[in-house]
Design a protein around this motif. Sequence first.
Motif: not given
Length: 189
Positions: A124-128, A130-139, A146-156, A163-165
């Motif tokens: 769905g729509e990525i809130s700020a 949720m973006e932080t949670e995704l970055v934290d989980a990937i890190a 987490p600061g080394r992971v830079v969120y670029v975007g999401t494509v559904t 599916a969301s990438t």
Amino acid sequence: LEPTTSSSTTTPEPTTTVPPTTTAAPVLDPAIDVIDIANADGSFDGYVVMTVTGSGKYIKVTVDGSTPTCDGGSTLTQGVVLSESGSVSAVSCGVDTSSAVVTREFVIVTVSHLKLDFTFGELGEISAEMETELVDAIAAALKIPPGRVVYVGTVTTRRKLLASTVTVNIVSKTEDEFEALVSSSSEPG
């Protein structure tokens, strides 16, 4: 005998008025300290890790050029990682008082970034948040800050199912560090 009268005058004791004791507000002193070593020209390769300290109850930080206040900005809980050139501003906050804002500019020289795509079910729509949670989980999965992971975007996309990438960049300081990230991200597991 004649009655004698005596008169006495009493001098009143001087009174001293003691003003109520007031405690001066503590002087709060935020400081932005760099953990990394700068290049000769003052720039940093890939990213810079810094700590922000102060004597207040908590510290508010911004990295987008805005001025932090005790009511606005991110409350600092760990070091700050900056992966793009810009400024870090901090204010130390106490009870009914705050410090002056301290700002430090940083120039980041891009060495290498590793672009990673993660595919999930529909997000769905990525809130700020949720973006932080995704970055934290990937890190956390990559065992990097987490600061080394830079969120670029999401494509559904829709194939059989939605599916969301999520695309992120992982920043590195050196080519060796970049190669280590490439190796660890391509290992099964």
